[in-house]
Design a protein around this motif. Structure first.
Motif, PDB file in Angstrom:
ATOM      1  N   VAL A 160      44.341  53.504  54.433  1.00 24.85           N
ATOM      2  CA  VAL A 160      44.914  54.042  53.195  1.00 24.85           C
ATOM      3  C   VAL A 160      45.830  53.000  52.556  1.00 24.85           C
ATOM      4  O   VAL A 160      45.788  52.768  51.346  1.00 24.85           O
ATOM      5  N   PHE A 161      46.642  52.348  53.387  1.00 27.31           N
ATOM      6  CA  PHE A 161      47.544  51.304  52.883  1.00 27.31           C
ATOM      7  C   PHE A 161      46.742  50.142  52.303  1.00 27.31           C
ATOM      8  O   PHE A 161      47.081  49.616  51.237  1.00 27.31           O
ATOM      9  N   ALA A 162      45.672  49.751  52.978  1.00 26.18           N
ATOM     10  CA  ALA A 162      44.844  48.639  52.499  1.00 26.18           C
ATOM     11  C   ALA A 162      44.192  48.974  51.166  1.00 26.18           C
ATOM     12  O   ALA A 162      44.141  48.130  50.258  1.00 26.18           O
ATOM     13  N   ILE A 163      43.714  50.183  50.999  1.00 24.25           N
ATOM     14  CA  ILE A 163      43.126  50.599  49.720  1.00 24.25           C
ATOM     15  C   ILE A 163      44.205  50.645  48.637  1.00 24.25           C
ATOM     16  O   ILE A 163      43.965  50.258  47.489  1.00 24.25           O
ATOM     17  N   ALA A 164      45.406  51.072  49.021  1.00 26.62           N
ATOM     18  CA  ALA A 164      46.522  51.098  48.073  1.00 26.62           C
ATOM     19  C   ALA A 164      46.855  49.687  47.578  1.00 26.62           C
ATOM     20  O   ALA A 164      47.303  49.518  46.436  1.00 26.62           O
ATOM     21  N   GLN A 165      46.612  48.687  48.399  1.00 27.11           N
ATOM     22  CA  GLN A 165      46.860  47.311  47.963  1.00 27.11           C
ATOM     23  C   GLN A 165      45.907  46.908  46.835  1.00 27.11           C
ATOM     24  O   GLN A 165      46.305  46.204  45.907  1.00 27.11           O
ATOM     25  N   PHE A 166      44.661  47.345  46.914  1.00 30.55           N
ATOM     26  CA  PHE A 166      43.729  47.068  45.828  1.00 30.55           C
ATOM     27  C   PHE A 166      44.188  47.766  44.545  1.00 30.55           C
ATOM     28  O   PHE A 166      44.182  47.168  43.469  1.00 30.55           O
ATOM     29  N   ILE A 167      44.583  49.007  44.675  1.00 32.81           N
ATOM     30  CA  ILE A 167      45.061  49.767  43.513  1.00 32.81           C
ATOM     31  C   ILE A 167      46.309  49.103  42.929  1.00 32.81           C
ATOM     32  O   ILE A 167      46.441  48.967  41.710  1.00 32.81           O
ATOM     33  N   MET A 168      47.213  48.672  43.806  1.00 37.35           N
ATOM     34  CA  MET A 168      48.427  48.004  43.351  1.00 37.35           C
ATOM     35  C   MET A 168      48.089  46.712  42.611  1.00 37.35           C
ATOM     36  O   MET A 168      48.657  46.419  41.558  1.00 37.35           O
ATOM     37  N   THR A 169      47.131  45.944  43.102  1.00 40.54           N
ATOM     38  CA  THR A 169      46.746  44.690  42.460  1.00 40.54           C
ATOM     39  C   THR A 169      46.157  44.946  41.077  1.00 40.54           C
ATOM     40  O   THR A 169      46.520  44.281  40.101  1.00 40.54           O
ATOM     41  N   TRP A 170      45.266  45.898  40.972  1.00 41.22           N
ATOM     42  CA  TRP A 170      44.673  46.233  39.677  1.00 41.22           C
ATOM     43  C   TRP A 170      45.756  46.714  38.702  1.00 41.22           C
ATOM     44  O   TRP A 170      45.744  46.343  37.526  1.00 41.22           O
ATOM     45  N   THR A 171      46.661  47.550  39.189  1.00 45.25           N
ATOM     46  CA  THR A 171      47.729  48.076  38.344  1.00 45.25           C
ATOM     47  C   THR A 171      48.624  46.945  37.829  1.00 45.25           C
ATOM     48  O   THR A 171      48.955  46.906  36.639  1.00 45.25           O
ATOM     49  N   LEU A 172      49.008  46.036  38.709  1.00 42.74           N
ATOM     50  CA  LEU A 172      49.850  44.920  38.283  1.00 42.74           C
ATOM     51  C   LEU A 172      49.120  44.019  37.287  1.00 42.74           C
ATOM     52  O   LEU A 172      49.732  43.506  36.340  1.00 42.74           O
ATOM     53  N   CYS A 173      47.822  43.832  37.475  1.00 43.08           N
ATOM     54  CA  CYS A 173      47.046  43.030  36.519  1.00 43.08           C
ATOM     55  C   CYS A 173      47.015  43.687  35.142  1.00 43.08           C
ATOM     56  O   CYS A 173      47.179  43.011  34.120  1.00 43.08           O
ATOM     57  N   ILE A 174      46.829  44.984  35.108  1.00 39.66           N
ATOM     58  CA  ILE A 174      46.819  45.711  33.836  1.00 39.66           C
ATOM     59  C   ILE A 174      48.193  45.639  33.177  1.00 39.66           C
ATOM     60  O   ILE A 174      48.306  45.370  31.978  1.00 39.66           O
TER      61      ILE A 174
END
Length: 104
Positions: free
Chosen positions: A65-79
């Motif tokens: 769950v934490f690892a998937i959250a890292q992908f979401i966090m990366t996309w969010t920061l890019c946006i």
């Protein structure tokens, strides 16, 4: 067309340029610190603690769950950065027009 010479030391000391740098720094530094902490927290936590090995849903552990959250966090920061960069670009273009470094 005659090109104007730009006094770069004067331009760098101008309030408009300093404001641009201040706003960029105020956005980029906290976002970078957050990204690095969030990114390195997973390997640190999985190395020294076992609570992330507990099941979150079925056989999916909290580490996944934490690892998937890292992908979401990366996309969010890019946006967020893309949207904020538009503001920085407008400020930079205004500054270039102000100092005469761009065609009007």
């Amino acid at each position: 067309m005659k090109e104007e010479k730009i006094d770069y030391s004067k331009a760098a000391a101008s309030p408009a340029f300093q404001e641009l740098l201040k706003r960029k720094r105020a956005f980029i530094v906290p976002m970078t610190v957050f990204f690095l902490l969030f990114y390195f927290l997973l390997p640190i936590l999985t190395s020294y603690f076992t609570f992330l090995n507990q099941p979150a849903a079925g056989s999916v552990t909290w580490a996944w769950v934490f690892a998937i959250a890292q992908f979401i966090m990366t996309w969010t920061l890019c946006i967020l950065y893309t949207r904020k960069a538009e503001q920085f670009d407008r400020m930079a273009n205004d500054f270039k027009h102000e100092i005469g470094g761009a065609e009007s």
